[in-house]
Design a protein around this motif. Structure first.
Motif, PDB file in Angstrom:
ATOM      1  N   ASN A 101      98.665  24.441 102.235  1.00 43.50           N
ATOM      2  CA  ASN A 101      97.690  25.511 102.003  1.00 43.50           C
ATOM      3  C   ASN A 101      97.888  26.217 100.666  1.00 43.50           C
ATOM      4  O   ASN A 101      96.949  26.804 100.145  1.00 43.50           O
ATOM      5  N   ARG A 102      99.110  26.194 100.125  1.00 39.93           N
ATOM      6  CA  ARG A 102      99.377  26.914  98.886  1.00 39.93           C
ATOM      7  C   ARG A 102      99.083  26.015  97.684  1.00 39.93           C
ATOM      8  O   ARG A 102      99.970  25.514  97.006  1.00 39.93           O
ATOM      9  N   THR A 103      97.820  25.792  97.426  1.00 37.16           N
ATOM     10  CA  THR A 103      97.419  24.949  96.294  1.00 37.16           C
ATOM     11  C   THR A 103      97.051  25.780  95.076  1.00 37.16           C
ATOM     12  O   THR A 103      96.894  25.239  93.981  1.00 37.16           O
ATOM     13  N   SER A 104      96.898  27.092  95.263  1.00 33.36           N
ATOM     14  CA  SER A 104      96.604  27.994  94.160  1.00 33.36           C
ATOM     15  C   SER A 104      97.272  29.323  94.454  1.00 33.36           C
ATOM     16  O   SER A 104      97.337  29.754  95.607  1.00 33.36           O
ATOM     17  N   TYR A 105      97.780  29.991  93.430  1.00 31.15           N
ATOM     18  CA  TYR A 105      98.438  31.275  93.598  1.00 31.15           C
ATOM     19  C   TYR A 105      98.461  31.982  92.251  1.00 31.15           C
ATOM     20  O   TYR A 105      98.279  31.381  91.190  1.00 31.15           O
ATOM     21  N   ARG A 106      98.679  33.289  92.302  1.00 29.45           N
ATOM     22  CA  ARG A 106      98.814  34.067  91.074  1.00 29.45           C
ATOM     23  C   ARG A 106      99.826  35.182  91.320  1.00 29.45           C
ATOM     24  O   ARG A 106      99.975  35.665  92.443  1.00 29.45           O
ATOM     25  N   PHE A 107     100.507  35.574  90.245  1.00 27.69           N
ATOM     26  CA  PHE A 107     101.467  36.654  90.384  1.00 27.69           C
ATOM     27  C   PHE A 107     101.636  37.388  89.057  1.00 27.69           C
ATOM     28  O   PHE A 107     101.323  36.871  87.977  1.00 27.69           O
ATOM     29  N   VAL A 108     102.103  38.621  89.185  1.00 24.39           N
ATOM     30  CA  VAL A 108     102.398  39.475  88.041  1.00 24.39           C
ATOM     31  C   VAL A 108     103.868  39.871  88.131  1.00 24.39           C
ATOM     32  O   VAL A 108     104.328  40.320  89.189  1.00 24.39           O
ATOM     33  N   LEU A 109     104.592  39.708  87.041  1.00 31.30           N
ATOM     34  CA  LEU A 109     105.977  40.158  86.947  1.00 31.30           C
ATOM     35  C   LEU A 109     106.024  41.330  85.976  1.00 31.30           C
ATOM     36  O   LEU A 109     105.472  41.249  84.869  1.00 31.30           O
ATOM     37  N   VAL A 110     106.678  42.414  86.386  1.00 32.67           N
ATOM     38  CA  VAL A 110     106.797  43.589  85.525  1.00 32.67           C
ATOM     39  C   VAL A 110     108.274  43.950  85.424  1.00 32.67           C
ATOM     40  O   VAL A 110     108.957  44.092  86.446  1.00 32.67           O
ATOM     41  N   GLU A 111     108.728  44.131  84.206  1.00 31.90           N
ATOM     42  CA  GLU A 111     110.152  44.348  83.960  1.00 31.90           C
ATOM     43  C   GLU A 111     110.495  45.834  83.988  1.00 31.90           C
ATOM     44  O   GLU A 111     109.744  46.673  83.477  1.00 31.90           O
TER      45      GLU A 111
ATOM     46  N   TRP B 141     113.302  42.952  87.627  1.00 34.52           N
ATOM     47  CA  TRP B 141     111.876  42.658  87.679  1.00 34.52           C
ATOM     48  C   TRP B 141     111.297  43.021  89.045  1.00 34.52           C
ATOM     49  O   TRP B 141     111.989  42.972  90.058  1.00 34.52           O
ATOM     50  N   SER B 142     110.002  43.359  89.029  1.00 35.24           N
ATOM     51  CA  SER B 142     109.231  43.494  90.266  1.00 35.24           C
ATOM     52  C   SER B 142     108.053  42.534  90.196  1.00 35.24           C
ATOM     53  O   SER B 142     107.657  42.102  89.104  1.00 35.24           O
ATOM     54  N   PHE B 143     107.494  42.213  91.363  1.00 33.35           N
ATOM     55  CA  PHE B 143     106.396  41.251  91.376  1.00 33.35           C
ATOM     56  C   PHE B 143     105.260  41.743  92.246  1.00 33.35           C
ATOM     57  O   PHE B 143     105.440  42.553  93.162  1.00 33.35           O
ATOM     58  N   ALA B 144     104.075  41.213  91.945  1.00 29.47           N
ATOM     59  CA  ALA B 144     102.909  41.300  92.825  1.00 29.47           C
ATOM     60  C   ALA B 144     102.398  39.877  92.969  1.00 29.47           C
ATOM     61  O   ALA B 144     102.188  39.181  91.961  1.00 29.47           O
TER      62      ALA B 144
ATOM     63  N   PHE C 277     112.447  34.156  81.453  1.00 24.33           N
ATOM     64  CA  PHE C 277     112.431  35.570  81.842  1.00 24.33           C
ATOM     65  C   PHE C 277     113.504  35.945  82.864  1.00 24.33           C
ATOM     66  O   PHE C 277     113.697  37.130  83.138  1.00 24.33           O
ATOM     67  N   GLY C 278     114.170  34.969  83.430  1.00 26.23           N
ATOM     68  CA  GLY C 278     115.221  35.275  84.400  1.00 26.23           C
ATOM     69  C   GLY C 278     114.708  35.895  85.677  1.00 26.23           C
ATOM     70  O   GLY C 278     115.458  36.550  86.404  1.00 26.23           O
ATOM     71  N   ALA C 279     113.436  35.699  85.971  1.00 21.47           N
ATOM     72  CA  ALA C 279     112.842  36.266  87.173  1.00 21.47           C
ATOM     73  C   ALA C 279     112.730  35.204  88.262  1.00 21.47           C
ATOM     74  O   ALA C 279     112.786  33.996  87.991  1.00 21.47           O
ATOM     75  N   SER C 280     112.550  35.659  89.493  1.00 23.40           N
ATOM     76  CA  SER C 280     112.391  34.746  90.621  1.00 23.40           C
ATOM     77  C   SER C 280     111.479  35.406  91.640  1.00 23.40           C
ATOM     78  O   SER C 280     111.236  36.608  91.584  1.00 23.40           O
TER      79      SER C 280
END
Length: 642
Positions: A423-433, A490-493, A593-596
């Motif tokens: 089901n996860r064929t598309s996704y988007r995210f924002v990383l904020v430092e 980092w934080s994510f959405a 970016f060292g984010a996960s």
């Protein structure tokens, strides 16, 4: 010599008979004469069958009897009250071929298809060839099967009762069947009715001592060594055994028929055992909550009221687990970590504090109520349950277990792995430092006072993303995103089911998110089911976009000075595989970016959510769009008949 021939039938049957006799009140007008004579004689059996009797039976039936049944007959030629539902078991004169006397072969055969194999036919053929042993019973059939013989000459035994609504039960030998009937007798007498004598005998005392030793074994961390004796004692209906072994089963992730019987109605354990019982009821109940009352049939009114109040909290997802002392403080820290997606750290916090955990009573084996907590419950996996159960607790000594492996890989590349159902064929995210997750709504919405919604699962959030919304527009793409921490600093959405990507009208939120800091926006659809594969990356600093690229329809648009490690030409072009490009890009982003992103929290946990501003610009002159408005009719009072 086999177990069947070496078994001491006389001692076993004498013990059973004595236990049965002692379980009966001396005066009972409803008891028939045969049972009264058996009670006074302390013998449920009959005179032993001679070799001649057995030989005559075998000649009549045309088959030599299996060893364990033969040895039984040499002690008692038949048996009364085998378990609770077979009142008379056949001896040499009453055993006879069933020959589908019950009609069950024909009935079961109707459920077989043309390709039924030998194992499936077994459940049919046994009724035609079996030797019937039940003489008087509560519609309970007992058959020895000459078609299923082991290397020792033992025949399998099959029992079936229509009122049990279950397939026939199989026993490898007659001895195994009789042992189970003795167990059944015990389980039915374990709770005497009013006016009946206390059910206590050598067997119950041995089993109760076994339960106590198993309890101590479990607290030392040897849950595997404790489980077998507890299961055996539970089969005999011993008090405490079910409640103890069910604690082990629930921490291993098992929920079927886990009722903590014998302990859940004890007020001392209510805060730990009621929550999982109530939660499992809520998960499986189909609008009928009366079954919960059945499992609390021995509870007082206050405890029942507590259970139903807890049921409301579980359904509203407002239940909050708490514990006393330093372990309780660790629970609060773990919950705070879990609510921001740091589930591995939350689990380690609980495990590090486990030596400080204080049981609520002697039969409390491990902290358990937390599995119902909306934030802490998703931490449990079978591996973690085994780790917790393997740790010495409540002051007991034992070897510390090896830590269970973490569930988060600590990178972004897991997003390229196919998920169950694909089901996860598309996704988007924002990383904020350098900002906390709670700050993200202010950066990604048009509202200065925007707040986060209560933690929810991914699928719940999809169904509740816009409660009460009455208008939907094809040009408005407001993402419903889960938030949390994305590694150190980092934080994510994250949005795991975004709307279709519109390249011409897409507006990256990177610049708005990066005021006073740095932000990264990724939108991946390289495995999308709809349209051409695409990938977008934009990076902003202090409110200004630094660089970006969008790959779509086989072409790449770029802006700014893209670092060589993220140059799209490294990933796209020629015969490059889209799925491999996705993994390589995510790996490059992790390194840059060292984010996960926390896989376990996003897939199985609960996270705070909010709805962003639109990711697309408004339509320009000449561009068409669709607006859907939902009008819900206002309820009107029912009219009264004339």
């Amino acid at each position: 010599m086999t177990e069947s021939t070496a078994f001491d039938w006389r001692s076993f049957l004498l013990r059973w008979s004595g236990e049965w006799a002692d379980s009966l009140p001396e005066e009972d007008e409803t008891r028939d004469a045969d049972d009264e004579r058996a009670r006074q004689a302390r013998w449920l059996g009959f005179p032993a069958a001679s070799e001649e009797d057995i030989a005559a039976m075998e000649e009549r039936l045309g088959r030599r009897m299996p060893p364990s049944y033969r040895e039984f007959l040499k002690v008692s030629d038949g048996w009364r009250n085998a378990g609770g539902f077979v009142w008379l078991l056949a001896g040499t004169s009453d055993a006879h071929w069933h020959e589908d006397e019950s009609g069950l072969a024909e009935e079961f055969e109707e459920y077989l298809d043309e390709d039924a194999g030998p194992e499936e036919r077994q459940g049919v053929d046994v009724w035609r060839r079996g030797l019937q042993l039940d003489v008087e019973s509560d519609i309970t059939h007992v058959l020895l099967d000459p078609g299923e013989v082991d290397e020792d000459g033992e025949w399998a035994v099959y029992t079936w009762a229509s009122w049990r609504a279950a397939p026939p039960e199989r026993y490898a030998t007659f001895l195994e069947f009789m042992r189970d009937m003795h167990r059944e007798f015990h389980s039915l007498r374990a709770r005497p009715d009013s006016g009946e004598p206390e059910f206590a005998n050598d067997t119950t005392r041995e089993l109760d001592a076994q339960v106590e030793e198993a309890r101590l074994t479990a607290l030392r961390g040897d849950w595997e060594g404790a489980r077998k004796p507890l299961d055996e004692a539970k089969g005999y209906g011993r008090p405490r055994a079910a409640g103890l072994v069910d604690q082990i089963r629930r921490l291993l992730g098992q929920t079927y028929m886990v009722y903590f019987d014998g302990l859940v109605t004890d007020p001392r354990y209510a805060s730990e055992l009621l929550p999982p019982l109530v939660a499992d009821h809520a998960a499986h109940a189909s609008g009928d909550d009366s079954t919960l009352r059945f499992h609390l049939r021995d509870a007082d009114d206050d405890l029942v009221a507590l259970a139903y109040a807890m049921l409301a909290e579980v359904r509203d997802r407002t239940f909050r687990y708490s514990a006393a002392g330093p372990f309780g403080e660790a629970v609060e820290r773990a919950r705070e970590l879990a609510r921001w997606g740091e589930t591995d750290a939350a689990w380690r916090t609980l495990m590090d504090a486990l030596p400080l955990w204080e049981p609520l009573g002697p039969d409390h084996l491990a902290p358990l109520g937390w599995v119902t907590d909306p934030l802490l419950g998703p931490l449990l996996t079978p591996e973690r349950g085994r780790e917790l159960l393997s740790a010495p607790r409540a002051g007991r000594k034992g070897a510390a277990p090896s830590p269970a492996a973490g569930l988060d890989p600590g990178d972004l590349t897991w997003l390229a792995d196919p998920d169950p159902g694909n089901n996860r064929t598309s996704y988007r995210f924002v990383l904020v430092e350098g900002v906390e997750p709670a700050e993200l709504p202010r950066r990604l919405t048009e509202e200065d006072d925007a707040v986060l919604h209560a933690p929810t699962t991914f699928w719940e959030s999809r169904h509740r993303s816009r409660p009460g919304q009455g208008e939907f527009s094809s040009y408005d793409d407001r993402a419903h995103m889960a938030v949390g921490r994305a590694g150190t600093g980092w934080s994510f959405a994250f949005d795991g089911a975004p709307s279709p990507f519109h390249r011409q009208r897409f507006v990256s939120p990177a610049a708005a998110a990066a005021v006073g800091t740095r932000a990264v926006v990724v939108w991946c659809g390289l495995r999308t089911w709809h349209g051409e594969p695409f990938f977008h990356l934009s990076v902003a600093q202090d409110g200004v976009e630094q660089y970006a690229f969008t790959y779509a329809e086989g072409e790449t648009q770029r802006s700014g000075a893209i670092p060589p490690a993220l140059d799209p030409d490294r990933f796209f072009g020629g015969t490059a595989d889209a799925a491999e490009a996705e993994r390589s890009l995510l790996d490059a982003l992790t390194r840059a970016f060292g984010a996960s992103l926390p896989r376990h929290a996003l897939v199985n946990g609960r996270l705070h959510t909010f709805t962003t501003r639109s990711w697309t610009r408004p339509p320009q002159d000449g561009e068409t769009y669709l607006v859907v408005r939902l009008h819900r009719p206002t309820a009107t009072p029912a009219t009264q008949p004339d």
